[in-house]
Design a protein around this motif. Sequence first.
Motif, PDB file in Angstrom:
ATOM      1  N   UNK A   8       0.844  -1.192   0.000  1.00 46.51           N
ATOM      2  CA  UNK A   8       0.000   0.000   0.000  1.00 46.51           C
ATOM      3  C   UNK A   8       0.879   1.241   0.000  1.00 46.51           C
ATOM      4  N   UNK A   9       0.462   2.264  -0.763  1.00 49.88           N
ATOM      5  CA  UNK A   9       1.232   3.513  -0.780  1.00 49.88           C
ATOM      6  C   UNK A   9       0.919   4.370   0.436  1.00 49.88           C
ATOM      7  N   UNK A  10      -0.386   4.519   0.743  1.00 52.64           N
ATOM      8  CA  UNK A  10      -0.783   5.310   1.907  1.00 52.64           C
ATOM      9  C   UNK A  10      -1.972   4.638   2.583  1.00 52.64           C
ATOM     10  N   UNK A  11      -2.303   5.124   3.763  1.00 60.48           N
ATOM     11  CA  UNK A  11      -3.436   4.556   4.492  1.00 60.48           C
ATOM     12  C   UNK A  11      -4.777   5.026   3.939  1.00 60.48           C
ATOM     13  N   UNK A  12      -4.753   5.910   2.942  1.00 59.83           N
ATOM     14  CA  UNK A  12      -6.008   6.368   2.344  1.00 59.83           C
ATOM     15  C   UNK A  12      -6.817   5.221   1.751  1.00 59.83           C
ATOM     16  N   UNK A  13      -6.141   4.110   1.480  1.00 59.35           N
ATOM     17  CA  UNK A  13      -6.815   2.991   0.830  1.00 59.35           C
ATOM     18  C   UNK A  13      -7.063   1.840   1.792  1.00 59.35           C
ATOM     19  N   UNK A  36       2.512  -4.306   4.074  1.00 62.24           N
ATOM     20  CA  UNK A  36       3.572  -3.294   4.070  1.00 62.24           C
ATOM     21  C   UNK A  36       3.020  -1.994   3.495  1.00 62.24           C
ATOM     22  N   UNK A  37       3.291  -0.882   4.184  1.00 64.39           N
ATOM     23  CA  UNK A  37       2.775   0.430   3.787  1.00 64.39           C
ATOM     24  C   UNK A  37       3.954   1.392   3.646  1.00 64.39           C
ATOM     25  N   UNK A  38       4.010   2.072   2.511  1.00 63.71           N
ATOM     26  CA  UNK A  38       5.129   2.986   2.250  1.00 63.71           C
ATOM     27  C   UNK A  38       4.918   4.356   2.885  1.00 63.71           C
ATOM     28  N   UNK A  39       3.771   4.570   3.528  1.00 65.84           N
ATOM     29  CA  UNK A  39       3.477   5.862   4.170  1.00 65.84           C
ATOM     30  C   UNK A  39       3.707   7.042   3.231  1.00 65.84           C
ATOM     31  N   UNK A  40       3.308   6.861   1.990  1.00 63.49           N
ATOM     32  CA  UNK A  40       3.396   7.952   1.026  1.00 63.49           C
ATOM     33  C   UNK A  40       4.728   8.086   0.315  1.00 63.49           C
ATOM     34  N   UNK A  41       5.722   7.308   0.718  1.00 63.09           N
ATOM     35  CA  UNK A  41       7.061   7.402   0.110  1.00 63.09           C
ATOM     36  C   UNK A  41       7.164   6.422  -1.068  1.00 63.09           C
ATOM     37  N   UNK A  42       6.966   6.935  -2.257  1.00 62.13           N
ATOM     38  CA  UNK A  42       6.975   6.086  -3.451  1.00 62.13           C
ATOM     39  C   UNK A  42       8.318   5.375  -3.611  1.00 62.13           C
ATOM     40  N   UNK A  43       9.395   6.033  -3.231  1.00 68.33           N
ATOM     41  CA  UNK A  43      10.725   5.458  -3.405  1.00 68.33           C
ATOM     42  C   UNK A  43      10.925   4.178  -2.581  1.00 68.33           C
ATOM     43  N   UNK A  44      10.095   3.976  -1.578  1.00 70.29           N
ATOM     44  CA  UNK A  44      10.228   2.789  -0.730  1.00 70.29           C
ATOM     45  C   UNK A  44       9.512   1.557  -1.303  1.00 70.29           C
ATOM     46  N   UNK A  45       8.652   1.776  -2.295  1.00 66.94           N
ATOM     47  CA  UNK A  45       7.795   0.683  -2.751  1.00 66.94           C
ATOM     48  C   UNK A  45       8.559  -0.493  -3.357  1.00 66.94           C
ATOM     49  N   UNK A  61      -1.613  -8.072  -3.294  1.00 68.72           N
ATOM     50  CA  UNK A  61      -2.704  -7.121  -3.491  1.00 68.72           C
ATOM     51  C   UNK A  61      -2.093  -5.733  -3.370  1.00 68.72           C
ATOM     52  N   UNK A  62      -2.072  -5.001  -4.485  1.00 73.22           N
ATOM     53  CA  UNK A  62      -1.387  -3.711  -4.546  1.00 73.22           C
ATOM     54  C   UNK A  62      -2.402  -2.578  -4.612  1.00 73.22           C
ATOM     55  N   UNK A  63      -2.306  -1.650  -3.665  1.00 69.49           N
ATOM     56  CA  UNK A  63      -3.222  -0.512  -3.617  1.00 69.49           C
ATOM     57  C   UNK A  63      -2.484   0.737  -4.079  1.00 69.49           C
ATOM     58  N   UNK A  64      -2.907   1.284  -5.179  1.00 72.11           N
ATOM     59  CA  UNK A  64      -2.381   2.488  -5.840  1.00 72.11           C
ATOM     60  C   UNK A  64      -1.549   2.080  -7.062  1.00 72.11           C
ATOM     61  N   UNK A  65      -1.436   3.017  -7.975  1.00 68.15           N
ATOM     62  CA  UNK A  65      -0.660   2.764  -9.198  1.00 68.15           C
ATOM     63  C   UNK A  65       0.824   2.506  -8.897  1.00 68.15           C
ATOM     64  N   UNK A  66       1.475   3.348  -8.077  1.00 67.98           N
ATOM     65  CA  UNK A  66       2.900   3.086  -7.810  1.00 67.98           C
ATOM     66  C   UNK A  66       3.127   1.737  -7.127  1.00 67.98           C
ATOM     67  N   UNK A  67       2.235   1.344  -6.229  1.00 68.16           N
ATOM     68  CA  UNK A  67       2.394   0.055  -5.550  1.00 68.16           C
ATOM     69  C   UNK A  67       2.258  -1.086  -6.555  1.00 68.16           C
ATOM     70  N   UNK A  88      -4.722   1.398 -16.013  1.00 63.81           N
ATOM     71  CA  UNK A  88      -3.832   0.221 -15.977  1.00 63.81           C
ATOM     72  C   UNK A  88      -3.022   0.030 -17.250  1.00 63.81           C
ATOM     73  N   UNK A  89      -3.597   0.414 -18.384  1.00 67.00           N
ATOM     74  CA  UNK A  89      -2.854   0.276 -19.651  1.00 67.00           C
ATOM     75  C   UNK A  89      -1.743   1.328 -19.722  1.00 67.00           C
ATOM     76  N   UNK A  90      -2.095   2.570 -19.435  1.00 66.27           N
ATOM     77  CA  UNK A  90      -1.106   3.643 -19.471  1.00 66.27           C
ATOM     78  C   UNK A  90       0.020   3.435 -18.472  1.00 66.27           C
ATOM     79  N   UNK A  91      -0.290   2.771 -17.364  1.00 65.42           N
ATOM     80  CA  UNK A  91       0.723   2.499 -16.338  1.00 65.42           C
ATOM     81  C   UNK A  91       1.535   1.242 -16.665  1.00 65.42           C
ATOM     82  N   UNK A  92       1.250   0.641 -17.825  1.00 62.89           N
ATOM     83  CA  UNK A  92       1.971  -0.560 -18.281  1.00 62.89           C
ATOM     84  C   UNK A  92       1.797  -1.749 -17.344  1.00 62.89           C
ATOM     85  N   UNK A  93       0.630  -1.828 -16.732  1.00 61.78           N
ATOM     86  CA  UNK A  93       0.350  -2.983 -15.874  1.00 61.78           C
ATOM     87  C   UNK A  93      -0.304  -4.102 -16.668  1.00 61.78           C
TER      88      UNK A  93
END
Length: 289
Positions: A8-13, A36-45, A61-67, A88-93
């Motif tokens: 998860x990127x943040x607890x918003x989800x 595992x939650x990155x607390x908003x830090x994309x670099x940690x994902x 189970x990944x919550x958010x595009x960066x995750x 999902x297509x634009x993000x190359x997932x």
Amino acid sequence: MYTIGILQLTQNLDDAVHGFKAELTEHGIHAEFHYLNADGNIDQLAKLANQLAEKEVDLIFACSTPAAAAAVKLTQDIPVVFTPVFDPIGANLVLSMTEPGGKATGVAGMVKAEDKLNFINRLLPAIKKIGMLYHTEDSNAIVEVANFRKLNNPKVQFIEIPIKEAENLSNLPDILPHDLDALFLPIGKIIEDNFATIVYYTDTLEIPVIASHAPNISDGALAGLVANHYQLGKDCAVKAMQILKGASPSQIPVDTVKTPEIWLNQFTADNLGISFAEDLKEEATEVFE
């Protein structure tokens, strides 16, 4: 027992995670979760995704595009179920929504632009000019703005108001056109994180705000047509169960939001002298007083 990683990127989800777990439990799926939650830090994902891979999880189970992107980039062949990724297509997932073609599938969380426009017309029937404030570096916002550009509606004129950085919002009174009937906020982290600043100025200018991020509505926006994250999580769990039972994510279509919810803020409406239509109030999932 299965082993499932949650990234998860943040607890918003959090609601999506709760819905995901609830649906698995309801169907008798026993799993050990590694959260595992990155607390908003994309670099940690990327680091966190590797930690899940080291635990040899059966699925992430990944919550958010960066995750989701971090999980898909793992060299290990671990299936990924994502939400609320808007593009999902634009993000190359995935290669396509109907045939993802890789190791990921999920449920996209964007409410269709035409549905939002219909909602705006019901919310404010006399509206003619609406500003669309978005961050130019946010891929989700860019996708949503592009979708609105494709709409052909003679009743409402959308005025794009791009900002390059959060600091630009302190100049909002100067960059907002003086004749706006309302301000629409596409989904986007910078806008959501700085909503208090935005609503401070729009309240002063008596401009109603229509939000895409559900928490912004209880925080002072007039209304929004939003995805239910809990339901997104439940829908993702259904796909996860298919995968755990042997199906390939490459063949499981990506779904979109089927039943967006109407959220209204009566307190804000009263302050602005706006009356909600009775049918809109009756359909609303949430009405904040």
